[in-house]
Each structure stands twice: as structure tokens, then as C-alpha cells.
Design a protein around this motif. Structure first.
Motif, PDB file in Angstrom:
ATOM      1  N   GLY A  27    -113.021 -45.442 -24.230  1.00  0.00           N
ATOM      2  CA  GLY A  27    -111.990 -46.456 -24.465  1.00  0.00           C
ATOM      3  C   GLY A  27    -110.865 -45.886 -25.303  1.00  0.00           C
ATOM      4  N   ASN A  28    -109.905 -46.756 -25.591  1.00  0.00           N
ATOM      5  CA  ASN A  28    -108.746 -46.364 -26.389  1.00  0.00           C
ATOM      6  C   ASN A  28    -109.093 -46.581 -27.872  1.00  0.00           C
ATOM      7  N   VAL A  29    -109.249 -45.487 -28.601  1.00  0.00           N
ATOM      8  CA  VAL A  29    -109.760 -45.589 -29.969  1.00  0.00           C
ATOM      9  C   VAL A  29    -108.642 -45.954 -30.948  1.00  0.00           C
ATOM     10  N   VAL A  30    -108.864 -47.025 -31.708  1.00  0.00           N
ATOM     11  CA  VAL A  30    -107.944 -47.428 -32.769  1.00  0.00           C
ATOM     12  C   VAL A  30    -108.685 -47.246 -34.089  1.00  0.00           C
ATOM     13  N   ALA A  31    -108.201 -46.304 -34.905  1.00  0.00           N
ATOM     14  CA  ALA A  31    -108.884 -46.014 -36.170  1.00  0.00           C
ATOM     15  C   ALA A  31    -108.356 -46.920 -37.274  1.00  0.00           C
ATOM     16  N   ALA A  32    -109.253 -47.345 -38.150  1.00  0.00           N
ATOM     17  CA  ALA A  32    -108.841 -48.147 -39.307  1.00  0.00           C
ATOM     18  C   ALA A  32    -109.513 -47.609 -40.557  1.00  0.00           C
ATOM     19  N   SER A  33    -108.772 -47.647 -41.652  1.00  0.00           N
ATOM     20  CA  SER A  33    -109.342 -47.210 -42.921  1.00  0.00           C
ATOM     21  C   SER A  33    -108.886 -48.170 -44.010  1.00  0.00           C
ATOM     22  N   ARG A  34    -109.476 -47.994 -45.172  1.00  0.00           N
ATOM     23  CA  ARG A  34    -109.173 -48.887 -46.286  1.00  0.00           C
ATOM     24  C   ARG A  34    -107.685 -48.853 -46.648  1.00  0.00           C
ATOM     25  N   ASP A  35    -107.078 -47.636 -46.589  1.00  0.00           N
ATOM     26  CA  ASP A  35    -105.688 -47.511 -47.055  1.00  0.00           C
ATOM     27  C   ASP A  35    -104.677 -47.252 -45.931  1.00  0.00           C
ATOM     28  N   GLY A  36    -105.107 -47.318 -44.678  1.00  0.00           N
ATOM     29  CA  GLY A  36    -104.151 -47.146 -43.582  1.00  0.00           C
ATOM     30  C   GLY A  36    -103.759 -45.699 -43.317  1.00  0.00           C
ATOM     31  N   ALA A  37    -104.530 -44.748 -43.869  1.00  0.00           N
ATOM     32  CA  ALA A  37    -104.273 -43.335 -43.577  1.00  0.00           C
ATOM     33  C   ALA A  37    -105.559 -42.707 -43.077  1.00  0.00           C
ATOM     34  N   ARG A  38    -105.424 -41.688 -42.251  1.00  0.00           N
ATOM     35  CA  ARG A  38    -106.590 -40.953 -41.772  1.00  0.00           C
ATOM     36  C   ARG A  38    -106.770 -39.666 -42.556  1.00  0.00           C
ATOM     37  N   PHE A  39    -107.973 -39.117 -42.525  1.00  0.00           N
ATOM     38  CA  PHE A  39    -108.277 -37.877 -43.261  1.00  0.00           C
ATOM     39  C   PHE A  39    -107.345 -36.741 -42.872  1.00  0.00           C
ATOM     40  N   ASP A  40    -106.833 -36.774 -41.626  1.00  0.00           N
ATOM     41  CA  ASP A  40    -105.968 -35.675 -41.169  1.00  0.00           C
ATOM     42  C   ASP A  40    -104.483 -36.000 -41.343  1.00  0.00           C
ATOM     43  N   GLY A  41    -104.193 -37.080 -42.070  1.00  0.00           N
ATOM     44  CA  GLY A  41    -102.796 -37.416 -42.357  1.00  0.00           C
ATOM     45  C   GLY A  41    -102.177 -38.365 -41.338  1.00  0.00           C
ATOM     46  N   ALA A  42    -102.846 -38.562 -40.201  1.00  0.00           N
ATOM     47  CA  ALA A  42    -102.302 -39.481 -39.181  1.00  0.00           C
ATOM     48  C   ALA A  42    -102.422 -40.920 -39.687  1.00  0.00           C
ATOM     49  N   PRO A  43    -101.552 -41.806 -39.201  1.00  0.00           N
ATOM     50  CA  PRO A  43    -101.656 -43.204 -39.637  1.00  0.00           C
ATOM     51  C   PRO A  43    -102.845 -43.907 -38.997  1.00  0.00           C
ATOM     52  N   ALA A  44    -103.306 -44.949 -39.672  1.00  0.00           N
ATOM     53  CA  ALA A  44    -104.407 -45.763 -39.152  1.00  0.00           C
ATOM     54  C   ALA A  44    -104.086 -47.217 -39.453  1.00  0.00           C
ATOM     55  N   GLU A  45    -104.808 -48.118 -38.820  1.00  0.00           N
ATOM     56  CA  GLU A  45    -104.703 -49.525 -39.204  1.00  0.00           C
ATOM     57  C   GLU A  45    -105.364 -49.697 -40.575  1.00  0.00           C
ATOM     58  N   VAL A  46    -104.988 -50.753 -41.282  1.00  0.00           N
ATOM     59  CA  VAL A  46    -105.623 -51.052 -42.573  1.00  0.00           C
ATOM     60  C   VAL A  46    -106.754 -52.045 -42.348  1.00  0.00           C
ATOM     61  N   ALA A  47    -107.949 -51.694 -42.831  1.00  0.00           N
ATOM     62  CA  ALA A  47    -109.068 -52.651 -42.812  1.00  0.00           C
ATOM     63  C   ALA A  47    -109.819 -52.477 -44.121  1.00  0.00           C
ATOM     64  N   ASP A  48    -109.606 -53.410 -45.040  1.00  0.00           N
ATOM     65  CA  ASP A  48    -110.303 -53.370 -46.327  1.00  0.00           C
ATOM     66  C   ASP A  48    -111.441 -54.390 -46.295  1.00  0.00           C
ATOM     67  N   LEU A  49    -112.658 -53.893 -46.223  1.00  0.00           N
ATOM     68  CA  LEU A  49    -113.806 -54.795 -46.076  1.00  0.00           C
ATOM     69  C   LEU A  49    -114.149 -55.538 -47.360  1.00  0.00           C
ATOM     70  N   SER A  50    -113.465 -55.169 -48.459  1.00  0.00           N
ATOM     71  CA  SER A  50    -113.699 -55.948 -49.679  1.00  0.00           C
ATOM     72  C   SER A  50    -112.877 -57.237 -49.657  1.00  0.00           C
ATOM     73  N   SER A  51    -112.008 -57.376 -48.648  1.00  0.00           N
ATOM     74  CA  SER A  51    -111.255 -58.623 -48.432  1.00  0.00           C
ATOM     75  C   SER A  51    -111.546 -59.135 -47.025  1.00  0.00           C
ATOM     76  N   PRO A  52    -112.735 -59.681 -46.816  1.00  0.00           N
ATOM     77  CA  PRO A  52    -113.142 -60.056 -45.447  1.00  0.00           C
ATOM     78  C   PRO A  52    -112.166 -61.005 -44.757  1.00  0.00           C
ATOM     79  N   ALA A  53    -111.496 -61.859 -45.550  1.00  0.00           N
ATOM     80  CA  ALA A  53    -110.600 -62.860 -44.940  1.00  0.00           C
ATOM     81  C   ALA A  53    -109.408 -62.214 -44.250  1.00  0.00           C
ATOM     82  N   THR A  54    -109.113 -60.934 -44.594  1.00  0.00           N
ATOM     83  CA  THR A  54    -107.966 -60.264 -43.971  1.00  0.00           C
ATOM     84  C   THR A  54    -108.332 -59.668 -42.599  1.00  0.00           C
ATOM     85  N   LEU A  55    -109.610 -59.629 -42.279  1.00  0.00           N
ATOM     86  CA  LEU A  55    -110.037 -58.883 -41.087  1.00  0.00           C
ATOM     87  C   LEU A  55    -109.702 -59.565 -39.754  1.00  0.00           C
TER      88      LEU A  55
END
Ligand code: NDP
Length: 312
Positions: A27-55
Motif C-alpha cells: 500500500g501507500n505508506v504514510v509515516a507519522a511520528s510524535r514531532d512530524g519528522a522522520r529519522f532520515d529528515g523527511a517530513p511525516a504526519e504528526v501523531a502524538d499518542l499522549s493526546s488521543p483526542a487529536t488522532l
């Protein structure tokens, strides 16, 4: 093609998913991280699981057919002081994700842990063995398991254990660092488990997802649920350390193998109690998905080969 939302893109497991080609064929992979950045510097979506209501807003935007949750609060000792936060990330956020998936007919792939068990068994834990976590981290992960099952979402709940990778925070990397500095190390010898590389988890998860995508409704009903996704065989931390040093030395990763002295758990006190027996029965996964889970030593060889290549 289905969107696959990968939560926790920068953890040991999340990064391995992104570094491996297998996921992008599904499938088409959409990466998400806590701060919206990936380990390799590429952008990612923001998903902070400590704020479940934002998900839900993110889920509505990406509309994934598959959600892979590789994000978790994993600081086992710190969780004893931060149980509410651990429970929010590992329990409540999973509840929100799973309820969205149930409503929107998405599949949830979620990872859990040997720490849901008390470790008093003497044979590999079956998937339906009674749970009895010893500490806050295990309780928080158990809350996530329960929320996922209760949601009614299609899910693969994959319990794993003793996870390591060529990157991130893990026992193998700690041993290689300490082994280069010291002639002698003391390592716990009375806890048993199956060291499991993220590479194995990624490949086996992708095999299960490929089977899922080709399966009809009846087959999917048989596939979904809880599975143990760990390497085969087992050893102690002391045994794992010995194997790491022997194999690392053979590959020139360390000049000489330090002496590894066995100690008891009681000699290495930690804030959180660890299960003495963390061996999970992985037969069910192998049979259901027709996928062989190799011995832990094979995974170790592969990760050390990767590190040796990187060192060249
Ligand atoms: P890591 O600790 O390497 O990665 C966890 C990831 O979760 C990190 O990228 C971290 O983000 C992210 N994360 C933590 N808190 C939040 C948050 N509030 N919002 C968004 N992301 C967050 O874990 P592993 O890759 O080793 O673990 C993968 C799965 O396997 C987890 O479910 C874990 O419970 C399970 N597991 C792991 C074991 C192990 O030995 N490691 C053993 C058994 C099960 P950041 O990078 O920003 O810190």
C-alpha cells in the motif's frame, strides 16, 4: 492502493518498516511520528499518542485501510513513576485508534509485549494464557490489548519480546558499546526470552498482511486476533550477550570479546520487576500465516552482518 498509516515511524520497529521495501508493496505508506519528522529528515504526519483526542483528525485526513501502530511508551522503569502517561499512550490512544478503525473498516496492526505475563510459567506462553502484568508498563500495554479487542475492529494483535535492531535503544547496542569499553561484564542469567530482531517482525508482519489482503471474509475471521510474533528458541540475557560478543568479534565489530559473568536478577535491581520467563509460543503465527519464524541466532547474525557492512 490502500493507504497504510505507520504510527511511531522513528522507533526501532517503525524505522525498520520504513527501511524495508516489503510494506510499500502492500500500500501507500504514510509515516507519522510524535514531532512530524522522520529519522532520515523527511517530513511525516504528526501523531502524538499522549493526546488521543487529536488522532481522529489525522485518521480522517489519511483514511488508512491499514493502521500499523509501532508507537508506544516503552520506558519500562520510568513507567513506574509515569503510569498515567504510559496508560494514555499505550491504552487510551489505542482505544481511539481502534474505535476509528471499527467505524471505518480499517485493519489495526498493533504490537504488545511479553510483559503482560507474570513470567512464572515454565513452558512457552500460549496466546490465551492468563495475563498478570508485574508493573506499570505491562498494565498499560494490557489496557491497549483490551481496548483493541473490545473495539470490534479487525486487528492483528502481535505480542513480541526482547526486540532489537541495528539502530535505536536496545540490549544489543548497549552490549556492543560496553563490550568495547570493558574486559568484563555482569549480565542477568535467570530471565529467559527470545531475542527478536525488528527485521523478523517487519517481514513476518508484511507476510501476514499479504495473506490478509488475499483472504476472504471467513479466512480473515480466522486470521484476526492475538498472535505471538517472536523468534524461535530462547536464551537468557547472559546467553544473548555471549552470542553477541562471539559473533561480533568474528565479524571484526569488536577487537576482543569481554568476559560475561552470569548474575541473578536480584543482583541487578531495577524499579520495574521483569518476568523471569518471557518465552511466547509462536506456533500459532507460523501455522496461521504459513510463515517460518527462524531461531533467534539467525536474526542476530543478520543484524550483526548489517552493522559490519555499515562499519566498512
Ligand atoms: P521504541 O521505544 O524504539 O519506539 C517507540 C516509538 O514510539 C518511538 O518512536 C517514540 O517516539 C514513539 N512514541 C512514544 N511516545 C509517543 C507518543 N506520545 N506519541 C507518538 N509516538 C510516541 O519501541 P520499539 O520499536 O522497540 O517497540 C515497538 C513495539 O513493540 C511497541 O508496541 C512495544 O511496546 C513493543 N515491544 C517492544 C519490546 C522491546 O524490547 N523494545 C518488547 C516487547 C514489545 P520518539 O521517537 O519521538 O521517542
Amino acid at each position: 492502493m490502500n493507504n497504510i498509516l505507520l504510527l511511531g515511524a522513528n522507533g526501532q520497529l517503525g524505522r525498520s518498516f520504513l527501511e524495508h521495501d516489503a510494506l510499500s508493496t502492500l500500500g501507500n505508506v504514510v509515516a507519522a511520528s510524535r514531532d512530524g519528522a522522520r529519522f532520515d529528515g523527511a517530513p511525516a504526519e504528526v501523531a502524538d499518542l499522549s493526546s488521543p483526542a487529536t488522532l481522529p483528525a489525522l485518521l480522517d485526513k489519511v483514511r488508512p485501510g491499514i493502521i500499523i501502530n509501532a508507537a508506544a511508551y516503552t520506558a519500562v522503569d520510568r513507567a513506574e513513576q509515569e503510569e498515567p502517561l504510559a496508560t494514555t499512550v499505550n491504552g487510551e490512544a489505542v482505544d481511539v485508534i481502534a474505535r476509528w478503525a471499527a467505524t471505518n473498516h480499517a485493519l489495526v496492526v498493533h504490537y504488545s509485549t511479553d510483559y503482560v505475563f507474570d513470567g512464572n510459567a515454565i513452558a512457552p506462553y500460549a496466546v490465551d494464557a492468563p495475563t498478570a502484568p508485574l508493573g506499570a508498563y505491562g498494565r498499560s500495554k494490557l489496557a491497549g490489548e483490551r481496548a483493541l479487542r473490545a473495539s470490534g475492529a479487525n486487528h492483528l494483535l502481535l505480542r513480541t519480546a526482547w526486540v532489537y535492531a541495528p539502530h535505536g535503544h536496545n540490549f544489543l547496542r548497549t552490549m556492543l558499546r560496553l563490550g568495547a569499553e570493558r574486559d568484563e561484564l555482569r549480565v542477568v542469567a535467570d530471565q529467559q526470552g527470545a531475542p527478536t530482531s525488528t527485521d523478523l517482525i517487519v517481514q513476518a508482519t508484511c507476510a501476514a498482511l499479504a495473506a490478509w489482503q488475499h483472504a476472504g471474509i471467513t479466512q480473515r475471521a480466522a486470521m484476526q486476533g492475538t498472535h505471538h510474533l517472536v523468534a524461535s528458541g530462547h536464551t537468557s540475557w547472559h546467553g544473548f550477550a555471549g552470542a553477541i560478543f562471539d559473533k561480533a568479534q568474528a565479524r571484526g565489530l569488536i577487537p576482543h570479546a569481554p568476559k560475561v559473568l552470569p548474575i541473578a536478577t536480584a543482583d541487578y535491581p531495577t524499579p520495574a520487576k521483569r518476568p523471569a520467563w518471557s518465552v511466547l509460543d509462536n506456533q500459532g503465527f507460523q501455522q496461521r500465516f504459513d510463515y517460518a519464524l527462524a531461531d533467534w541466532q539467525k536474526g542476530l547474525d543478520h543484524v550483526l552482518d548489517t552493522l559490519a557492512k555499515q562499519a566498512r
